[in-house]
Design an enzyme around this catalytic site. Structure first.
Site, mmCIF file in Angstrom:
data_model
loop_
_atom_site.group_PDB
_atom_site.id
_atom_site.type_symbol
_atom_site.label_atom_id
_atom_site.label_comp_id
_atom_site.label_asym_id
_atom_site.label_seq_id
_atom_site.Cartn_x
_atom_site.Cartn_y
_atom_site.Cartn_z
ATOM 1 N N GLU A 120 0.811 -1.215 0.000
ATOM 2 C CA GLU A 120 0.000 0.000 0.000
ATOM 3 C C GLU A 120 0.854 1.279 0.000
ATOM 4 O O GLU A 120 0.598 2.228 0.721
ATOM 5 C CB GLU A 120 -0.966 -0.004 1.190
ATOM 6 C CG GLU A 120 -1.941 -1.176 1.155
ATOM 7 C CD GLU A 120 -2.962 -1.141 2.255
ATOM 8 O OE1 GLU A 120 -4.134 -1.437 1.991
ATOM 9 O OE2 GLU A 120 -2.592 -0.833 3.415
ATOM 10 N N ASP B 68 -8.727 -8.723 4.223
ATOM 11 C CA ASP B 68 -8.444 -7.596 5.118
ATOM 12 C C ASP B 68 -9.494 -7.467 6.216
ATOM 13 O O ASP B 68 -10.371 -6.609 6.128
ATOM 14 C CB ASP B 68 -8.374 -6.293 4.306
ATOM 15 C CG ASP B 68 -7.848 -5.112 5.116
ATOM 16 O OD1 ASP B 68 -7.335 -5.332 6.225
ATOM 17 O OD2 ASP B 68 -7.954 -3.971 4.637
ATOM 18 N N GLU C 124 -12.913 -1.651 11.927
ATOM 19 C CA GLU C 124 -12.828 -0.935 10.648
ATOM 20 C C GLU C 124 -13.934 -1.344 9.689
ATOM 21 O O GLU C 124 -14.512 -0.508 9.002
ATOM 22 C CB GLU C 124 -11.458 -1.194 10.009
ATOM 23 C CG GLU C 124 -11.300 -0.579 8.641
ATOM 24 C CD GLU C 124 -9.941 -0.879 8.013
ATOM 25 O OE1 GLU C 124 -9.748 -0.483 6.850
ATOM 26 O OE2 GLU C 124 -9.084 -1.496 8.680
#
Length: 715
Positions: free
Chosen positions: A306, A380, A408
């Protein structure tokens, strides 16, 4: 007043000054009102005798004094020596008399962090001893003993020997130096870098205390998307101050290492791990850190992921990068935790396959002080993912599992989701690495492959909100992570029961229904967000709310449409042999199960298969009807949670009752939002009516697509 009494009094006063119930977490130490219970405890505890004088033991003594006197009514006396009977004796093995040691028995059954709590007779007088090989084990034993009292458990005839099954039990704080927290939903970072090192916030002490109470022994202070400034002398002085606070609680500090730090703060022209100047820079930096913090734990590294720099920038590989850093910290006993969360826009492979493809060929090539940190699933931190295939494929490499305690992808700190249920599901998954029964838990605790370096990491959900975690029930996820890091074989139901009794009430009329609600809560979230194996369909960037329509991001694997692949023929990501063949990364027994549409577990069906809208599920419903009914079931489950909570007021203080009540109302509204937005979007492709029992949306799909959240927290 003795110095120790003064310390105890000061700690008691300072903690009581901020003793609002939300703040006290699971260390409430509420006064016992059951007269029979109080009498029984007081009959068995007359005094406390401490052998040893370390800071850790003083903390333990203070905790016993605080806990027992709060719960039982200020009647437990401190004794300077062992006299009389019915005392609690605390001290490590080496500080206890041979007579006491003999009564305890084989202390070698525990490791250096373990403890023994045992009822013994000394000169025919009853005593309770809490001991361990080291003082930190004694402290863990004290918290365990207090948990028994908090939970109204008997303390007669105790014979408990317990020790952590993993070496590194660590929180990963995704905290930035400006005090923002990536994916943090409970305020700003605890670490006030501006005031450190001279101002030691009481919160730092209470943070350490809470972690010690559940056996967490490490903390990574900084974000994995690292800032090299943390490695400069200006910041290391501040890190040292925190390390000094945490040390007596058995907590080591770790830092994230930005791979390009030699360039950014070192003045070098390269960060190539094979460059001699780079290697020396890291060795000198490690020596500088260890001079300040002799028990510094080591580095956590996110590299070539990332946008983060890494060894691949220089044509090197993960082994080159990890081993170079490992050499730098090895002389001091340090560890490198190298994250396996990697995927590339230049790799056309299924994103779920990329970490396996990059790391498995390097099995056995990492230095002995390197542990590879692997997320629980291959994408993820989704509401549900199959376990990461790497756990079954690297027998020669220590692997630690990384869970996300912060929510998240699970509604942030506004949704009640009991994550130990998710954690347990992954830990109990069978990798078949060495045949049936070789679970993920056995991989990460070292029992399967005899790895000496073991660990569990959890991405922290802690911020500076008064209640630490944003949602009172999110505290249970911090607590539950610590308990499972200590023992990966614990049951989520046991953890929920413990936490409720310590945090709220021992009344069975409260504990039973609320524990059941907690256990159900994770499945409810899966149902109203991503049922039947759907995944990564959250809105872009902030990941707040549904966004299955998002298709305009620069990288394919950042777009939800990449994952659900809905079209007129069906929905789901084909990872079977007819698709990306991601199933081949699992052991043959698992591959066979996942690869076959008929044997694939339905809760992971759309993870592994693109399935026709008319496909018949095991309950006889078509896929479309089953999907819609699952979304509705999730909404109904939240409504049931509201009904349960509304009946608990007489067991809970007004403040926390109202907090949870309001948050559940938000969760109910957002569950309906998820249901309506997703079903309206997928209905374009299925071209089918909603089945009976599923509520129709009062809004249009265009309305849901128009919603924007530029200031959603955690970005």
């Amino acid at each position: 007043m003795s110095f120790l009494r003064l310390v105890i009094s000061f700690c008691f006063i300072s903690f009581s000054a901020s003793a609002q119930k939300d703040y006290k977490l699971w260390l409430q130490y509420e006064k016992k009102i059951n007269a029979k219970l109080v009498t029984n405890y007081l009959q068995d505890i007359q005094g406390i005798v401490a052998f040893g004088n370390s800071e850790t033991l003083k903390i333990g003594l203070n905790e016993l004094d605080l806990g027992l006197n709060n719960m039982l009514g200020n009647k437990i006396s401190m004794k300077s020596k062992l006299e009389g009977d019915k005392n609690i004796i605390i001290g490590s093995k080496e500080s206890l008399s041979l007579e006491i040691q003999k009564e305890i028995g084989n202390i070698d059954q525990i490791n250096d962090e373990g403890f023994i709590i045992k009822s013994i007779l000394i000169k025919n007088k009853k005593q309770i001893v809490i001991t361990g090989k080291k003082d930190i084990g004694v402290l863990y034993g004290i918290y365990s003993f207090l948990r028994l009292v908090q939970s109204d458990k008997s303390i007669k005839n105790l014979n408990i020997a317990d020790a952590p099954k993993t070496n590194i039990r660590i929180l990963n704080h995704w905290d930035n130096l400006d005090r923002t927290v990536e994916r943090g939903y409970a305020g700003f970072s605890l670490w006030n870098w501006q005031k450190l090192p001279d101002f030691i916030d009481q919160r730092y002490i209470d943070y350490a205390r809470a972690n010690a109470s559940i056996g967490i022994n490490g903390t990574v202070l900084t974000n994995v998307n690292a800032n090299a400034l943390i490695l400069t002398p200006q910041y290391l002085e501040k890190v040292e101050a925190l390390a000094n606070v945490f040390r007596p609680y058995g907590i080591k500090v770790y830092l994230t290492a930005r791979f390009s730090a030699p360039i950014e703060i070192g003045g070098l022209k390269t960060a190539d791990p094979k460059d001699a100047e780079v290697m020396n820079w890291w060795k000198n930096k490690a020596a500088e850190i260890y001079k300040r913090i002799p028990d510094f734990g080591g580095f956590l590294v996110k590299a070539n992921s990332e946008g983060q720099p890494g060894p691949q920038n220089y044509g090197r590989d993960h082994v080159d990068g990890a081993n170079m850093l490992a050499d730098a910290v090895a002389p001091f006993g340090g560890v490198i935790m190298w994250r396996a969360f990697v995927y590339s826009e230049h790799d056309a492979n299924d994103r779920a396959k990329q970490a396996y493809a990059e790391f498995v060929p390097y099995d056995g090539k990492f230095k002995e002080n390197v542990i590879v940190q692997v997320k629980n699933g291959a994408i993820d931190f989704q509401p549900r993912e199959p376990f990461h295939p790497m756990f079954g494929a690297m027998p020669k490499t220590p692997l630690m599992i990384e869970f996300q305690i912060t929510q998240e992808y699970l509604g942030f700190s506004t949704h009640l989701v009991f994550l130990p249920k998710l954690f347990q599901e992954v830990l109990a998954s069978d990798t078949y690495q060495k045949g049936e029964g070789t679970t993920v838990a056995k991989v990460i605790d070292g029992t399967l492959n005899k790895t000496k370096l073991t660990g569990i990491a959890g991405v922290s959900n802690i911020g500076n909100d008064l209640n630490w975690t944003g949602h009172p029930f999110a505290q249970a996820n911090w607590y539950g992570f610590g308990r499972l890091a200590w023992n990966p074989y614990l049951d989520a139901e046991t953890i929920a029961d413990e936490w409720l009794r310590c945090t709220f009430s021992n009344n069975e009329n409260f504990v039973k229904p609320v524990a059941a609600m907690m256990i159900e809560s994770r499945e409810a979230v899966v149902n109203y967000m991503t049922p039947l194996g759907l995944h990564h369909i959250m809105d872009t960037g902030h990941h707040y709310g549904p966004g299955p329509w998002v298709s305009n991001l620069s990288r394919p694997e950042w777009n939800p449409v990449y994952y659900h692949k809905a079209d007129k023929n069906g929905i789901g990501f084909d990872r079977s042999k007819t698709g990306t063949n991601a199933t081949a990364q699992y052991a043959p027994e698992i591959e066979k199960t996942f690869d076959n549409l008929e044997t694939c577990p339905e809760n992971e069906l759309l993870w592994f298969h693109h399935v026709s809208w008319d496909y018949k599920l095991k309950n006889g419903q078509t896929l479309w009807n089953g999907l819609a009914l699952k979304y509705q079931e999730g909404v109904n489950q939240v409504a049931a949670m509201q009904n349960i909570w509304n009946k608990t007021h007489k067991y809970v203080d007004d403040e926390r009752f109202k907090e949870v009540q309001m948050l559940l109302e938000i969760q109910y509204k957002e569950a309906k939002w998820w249901r309506d937005a997703c079903l309206l979007y997928f209905q374009q492709y299925s071209e089918k009516e909603l089945p009976l029992g599923v509520e129709k949306s009062t809004q249009s799909l265009d309305y849901f697509k128009s919603l924007k959240f530029p200031f959603a927290p955690g970005n």
